[in-house]
Motif scaffolding. Structure first.
Motif, PDB file in Angstrom:
ATOM      1  N   THR A  93       0.828  -1.197   0.000  1.00  9.59           N
ATOM      2  CA  THR A  93       0.000   0.000   0.000  1.00  9.59           C
ATOM      3  C   THR A  93       0.867   1.252   0.000  1.00  9.59           C
ATOM      4  O   THR A  93       2.048   1.190   0.363  1.00  9.59           O
ATOM      5  CB  THR A  93      -0.899   0.025   1.249  1.00  9.59           C
ATOM      6  N   PHE A  94       0.213   2.385  -0.353  1.00 11.69           N
ATOM      7  CA  PHE A  94       0.901   3.663  -0.419  1.00 11.69           C
ATOM      8  C   PHE A  94       0.380   4.600   0.663  1.00 11.69           C
ATOM      9  O   PHE A  94      -0.735   5.097   0.567  1.00 11.69           O
ATOM     10  CB  PHE A  94       0.667   4.322  -1.775  1.00 11.69           C
ATOM     11  N   PRO A  95       1.160   4.882   1.709  1.00 14.17           N
ATOM     12  CA  PRO A  95       0.825   5.995   2.590  1.00 14.17           C
ATOM     13  C   PRO A  95       1.461   7.265   2.008  1.00 14.17           C
ATOM     14  O   PRO A  95       2.652   7.531   2.217  1.00 14.17           O
ATOM     15  CB  PRO A  95       1.455   5.591   3.926  1.00 14.17           C
ATOM     16  N   VAL A  96       0.706   8.009   1.229  1.00 13.23           N
ATOM     17  CA  VAL A  96       1.233   9.216   0.588  1.00 13.23           C
ATOM     18  C   VAL A  96       1.267  10.319   1.640  1.00 13.23           C
ATOM     19  O   VAL A  96       0.226  10.684   2.202  1.00 13.23           O
ATOM     20  CB  VAL A  96       0.367   9.640  -0.612  1.00 13.23           C
ATOM     21  N   ARG A  97       2.451  10.840   1.922  1.00 19.54           N
ATOM     22  CA  ARG A  97       2.611  11.810   3.009  1.00 19.54           C
ATOM     23  C   ARG A  97       2.835  13.212   2.443  1.00 19.54           C
ATOM     24  O   ARG A  97       3.648  13.415   1.540  1.00 19.54           O
ATOM     25  CB  ARG A  97       3.754  11.405   3.936  1.00 19.54           C
ATOM     26  N   PHE A  98       2.112  14.165   3.047  1.00 20.58           N
ATOM     27  CA  PHE A  98       2.146  15.550   2.611  1.00 20.58           C
ATOM     28  C   PHE A  98       2.779  16.425   3.693  1.00 20.58           C
ATOM     29  O   PHE A  98       2.649  16.124   4.891  1.00 20.58           O
ATOM     30  CB  PHE A  98       0.725  16.050   2.318  1.00 20.58           C
ATOM     31  N   PRO A  99       3.447  17.513   3.304  1.00 16.95           N
ATOM     32  CA  PRO A  99       3.950  18.458   4.306  1.00 16.95           C
ATOM     33  C   PRO A  99       2.801  18.939   5.186  1.00 16.95           C
ATOM     34  O   PRO A  99       1.767  19.376   4.685  1.00 16.95           O
ATOM     35  CB  PRO A  99       4.513  19.601   3.462  1.00 16.95           C
ATOM     36  N   SER A 100       2.985  18.838   6.502  1.00 19.30           N
ATOM     37  CA  SER A 100       1.887  19.179   7.408  1.00 19.30           C
ATOM     38  C   SER A 100       2.404  19.319   8.826  1.00 19.30           C
ATOM     39  O   SER A 100       3.325  18.602   9.240  1.00 19.30           O
ATOM     40  CB  SER A 100       0.806  18.090   7.361  1.00 19.30           C
ATOM     41  N   ASP A 101       1.780  20.234   9.581  1.00 15.64           N
ATOM     42  CA  ASP A 101       2.056  20.346  11.015  1.00 15.64           C
ATOM     43  C   ASP A 101       1.125  19.451  11.830  1.00 15.64           C
ATOM     44  O   ASP A 101       1.273  19.339  13.044  1.00 15.64           O
ATOM     45  CB  ASP A 101       1.882  21.805  11.469  1.00 15.64           C
ATOM     46  N   GLU A 102       0.172  18.827  11.169  1.00 17.70           N
ATOM     47  CA  GLU A 102      -0.788  17.965  11.841  1.00 17.70           C
ATOM     48  C   GLU A 102      -0.181  16.592  12.088  1.00 17.70           C
ATOM     49  O   GLU A 102       0.520  16.035  11.226  1.00 17.70           O
ATOM     50  CB  GLU A 102      -2.041  17.835  10.973  1.00 17.70           C
ATOM     51  N   ASP A 103      -0.436  16.025  13.263  1.00 18.13           N
ATOM     52  CA  ASP A 103       0.046  14.684  13.595  1.00 18.13           C
ATOM     53  C   ASP A 103      -0.664  13.672  12.703  1.00 18.13           C
ATOM     54  O   ASP A 103      -1.889  13.574  12.726  1.00 18.13           O
ATOM     55  CB  ASP A 103      -0.253  14.394  15.062  1.00 18.13           C
ATOM     56  N   PRO A 104       0.083  12.866  11.919  1.00 21.38           N
ATOM     57  CA  PRO A 104      -0.582  11.888  11.049  1.00 21.38           C
ATOM     58  C   PRO A 104      -1.202  10.738  11.814  1.00 21.38           C
ATOM     59  O   PRO A 104      -2.024   9.994  11.268  1.00 21.38           O
ATOM     60  CB  PRO A 104       0.544  11.405  10.139  1.00 21.38           C
ATOM     61  N   GLY A 105      -0.803  10.534  13.068  1.00 20.38           N
ATOM     62  CA  GLY A 105      -1.427   9.516  13.899  1.00 20.38           C
ATOM     63  C   GLY A 105      -1.005   8.085  13.622  1.00 20.38           C
ATOM     64  O   GLY A 105      -1.666   7.151  14.100  1.00 20.38           O
ATOM     65  N   ASP A 106       0.088   7.890  12.895  1.00 24.38           N
ATOM     66  CA  ASP A 106       0.487   6.522  12.539  1.00 24.38           C
ATOM     67  C   ASP A 106       2.001   6.337  12.594  1.00 24.38           C
ATOM     68  O   ASP A 106       2.569   5.632  11.773  1.00 24.38           O
ATOM     69  CB  ASP A 106      -0.032   6.165  11.142  1.00 24.38           C
ATOM     70  N   THR A 107       2.645   6.988  13.565  1.00 27.52           N
ATOM     71  CA  THR A 107       4.101   7.007  13.574  1.00 27.52           C
ATOM     72  C   THR A 107       4.705   6.102  14.654  1.00 27.52           C
ATOM     73  O   THR A 107       5.846   6.301  15.065  1.00 27.52           O
ATOM     74  CB  THR A 107       4.622   8.442  13.757  1.00 27.52           C
ATOM     75  N   GLY A 108       3.959   5.110  15.105  1.00 27.76           N
ATOM     76  CA  GLY A 108       4.491   4.204  16.120  1.00 27.76           C
ATOM     77  C   GLY A 108       5.464   3.185  15.550  1.00 27.76           C
ATOM     78  O   GLY A 108       5.357   2.757  14.397  1.00 27.76           O
ATOM     79  N   TRP A 109       6.417   2.763  16.359  1.00 27.07           N
ATOM     80  CA  TRP A 109       7.361   1.722  15.968  1.00 27.07           C
ATOM     81  C   TRP A 109       6.646   0.374  15.880  1.00 27.07           C
ATOM     82  O   TRP A 109       5.725   0.091  16.650  1.00 27.07           O
ATOM     83  CB  TRP A 109       8.502   1.628  16.975  1.00 27.07           C
ATOM     84  N   HIS A 110       7.090  -0.482  14.949  1.00 30.40           N
ATOM     85  CA  HIS A 110       6.429  -1.766  14.749  1.00 30.40           C
ATOM     86  C   HIS A 110       7.257  -2.637  13.819  1.00 30.40           C
ATOM     87  O   HIS A 110       8.223  -2.157  13.208  1.00 30.40           O
ATOM     88  CB  HIS A 110       5.033  -1.574  14.136  1.00 30.40           C
ATOM     89  N   ILE A 111       6.901  -3.908  13.727  1.00 30.64           N
ATOM     90  CA  ILE A 111       7.304  -4.720  12.584  1.00 30.64           C
ATOM     91  C   ILE A 111       6.020  -5.010  11.812  1.00 30.64           C
ATOM     92  O   ILE A 111       4.920  -4.902  12.344  1.00 30.64           O
ATOM     93  CB  ILE A 111       8.034  -6.017  12.973  1.00 30.64           C
ATOM     94  N   ASP A 112       6.157  -5.360  10.552  1.00 31.77           N
ATOM     95  CA  ASP A 112       4.980  -5.668   9.740  1.00 31.77           C
ATOM     96  C   ASP A 112       4.538  -7.097  10.013  1.00 31.77           C
ATOM     97  O   ASP A 112       5.229  -8.057   9.645  1.00 31.77           O
ATOM     98  CB  ASP A 112       5.275  -5.462   8.259  1.00 31.77           C
ATOM     99  N   VAL A 113       3.413  -7.228  10.688  1.00 36.14           N
ATOM    100  CA  VAL A 113       2.862  -8.543  11.011  1.00 36.14           C
ATOM    101  C   VAL A 113       2.235  -9.146   9.757  1.00 36.14           C
ATOM    102  O   VAL A 113       1.887  -8.429   8.819  1.00 36.14           O
ATOM    103  CB  VAL A 113       1.839  -8.425  12.151  1.00 36.14           C
TER     104      VAL A 113
END
Length: 259
Positions: A93-113
Motif C-alpha cells: 500500500t501507499f501511505p502518501v505523506r504531505f507536508p503538514s504540522d498535523e500529527d498523522p497519527g500513525d508514527t508508532g514503531w512496529h514490525i509488519d505482522v
C-alpha cells in the motif's frame, strides 16, 4: 549475487539499499496515477489538506514493471532464495505523506505482522519466528525522498533481538500488542537509519526489522510503497542441506548468539 560485504551488512543491519532498483521513468508514470487517486493537484499545495492519504494495491503496468526489474529479481533470489518467493503482481500500500504540522497519527514503531489479519483489531495481528507469510519487507520509493520528506525510520539491527523475542512463542507467534508491550525486543536505543533516496530506490528489509513512519517536514509529497515479498514456500530454520537463505540465516545467527 550479493557481495560478501552486502551479505554481512544484511545480517548485521537487517536491510539492503538498492539504488536504481527500477527506472525513474517508471516512477514518474506510477506517480501520475497516484496523484490522480489522491484527489489532490501536484501544483496546488492548497489541495494538500491531509498529512497522509492511504492508497491501495496497484496492478497497473508501471507498478508491476517496477517490481519485475532484473536487478530486483536477482536480489530477491539472493536474499530470499531462488524459487522461494512469489513475483509481486501488484505494488502497495501507499501511505502518501504531505507536508503538514498535523500529527498523522500513525508514527508508532512496529514490525509488519503477516498473519491473523482476519481479526478486526490490527493490534492482534501476528508474526512468528518463521516469518509466516512474509519473505521480505520492501520499501519502494516512487518519489525523491530526503531527510525532511518523511522517510521511514529504521532501527538498525533490530531484526536480531526481534528474532530472539519471537522464538519462544513458536508457531503461534506474538501479536503486535505483545511485541509493543515488550519494547520490540528492547530496541528503543538502537541506532536509526532513514530510508532516503532518489525515485527508483528500493530498500529490501528483513521481515523482523523494526521501523516507523514520521511526519513530513519538507516541501513536496512523498510517494512510497511498502509491499511484502510473499514466500512461495515456508521459511525453514533447519534445512537438511544447509541451504539457508540470508533471511533464514540471520534468524539462525540471532538465535545461536552469533549475532
Amino acid at each position: 549475487m550479493l557481495t560478501r560485504d552486502q551479505t554481512e551488512g544484511f545480517y548485521r543491519d537487517g536491510f539492503l539499499r538498492i539504488d536504481h532498483g527500477f527506472p525513474s521513468e517508471i516512477a514518474d508514470e506510477a506517480r501520475a496515477i497516484l496523484w490522480r487517486d489522491t484527489g489532490c493537484a501536484p501544483d496546488d499545495p492548497d489541495t494538500w489538506i491531509r498529512p497522509v492519504i492511504r492508497l491501495g494495491m496497484y496492478h497497473d503496468a508501471p507498478f508491476r514493471e517496477a517490481a519485475a526489474s532484473p536487478l530486483l529479481r536477482e536480489t530477491f533470489d539472493a536474499l530470499a532464495g531462488p524459487g522461494r518467493w512469489l513475483q509481486p503482481g501488484a505494488i502497495g500500500t501507499f501511505p502518501v505523506r504531505f507536508p503538514s504540522d498535523e500529527d498523522p497519527g500513525d508514527t508508532g514503531w512496529h514490525i509488519d505482522v503477516s498473519f491473523g489479519t482476519e481479526n478486526p483489531d490490527f493490534m492482534e495481528w501476528r508474526a512468528n519466528v518463521f516469518s509466516r507469510g512474509r519473505a521480505l519487507l520492501m520499501l519502494f520509493l516512487f518519489s525523491d525522498v530526503g531527510p525532511d520528506d518523511a522517510p521511514t525510520r529504521i532501527r538498525v539491527g533490530s531484526h536480531l533481538p526481534m528474532a530472539r523475542m519471537l522464538a519462544p512463542a513458536g508457531e503461534a507467534g506474538l501479536t503486535l500488542r505483545e511485541m509493543a508491550a515488550g519494547g520490540f525486543g528492547g530496541t528503543e536505543d538502537y541506532p536509526e537509519a532513514l530510508a532516503t533516496g532518489a525515485a527508483g530506490t528500493v530498500y529490501l528489509c528483513h521481515p523482523f526489522l523494526v521501523h516507523s513512519a514520521q511526519s513530513h517536514r519538507g516541501t513536496q509529497p512523498r510517494f512510497m510503497a511498502q509491499p511484502p515479498l510473499l514466500p512461495a514456500t515456508p521459511l525453514s530454520l533447519d534445512r537438511a542441506n544447509g541451504d539457508h537463505s540470508p533471511v533464514e540465516q540471520a534468524i539462525r545467527l540471532a538465535l545461536s548468539g552469533a549475532a
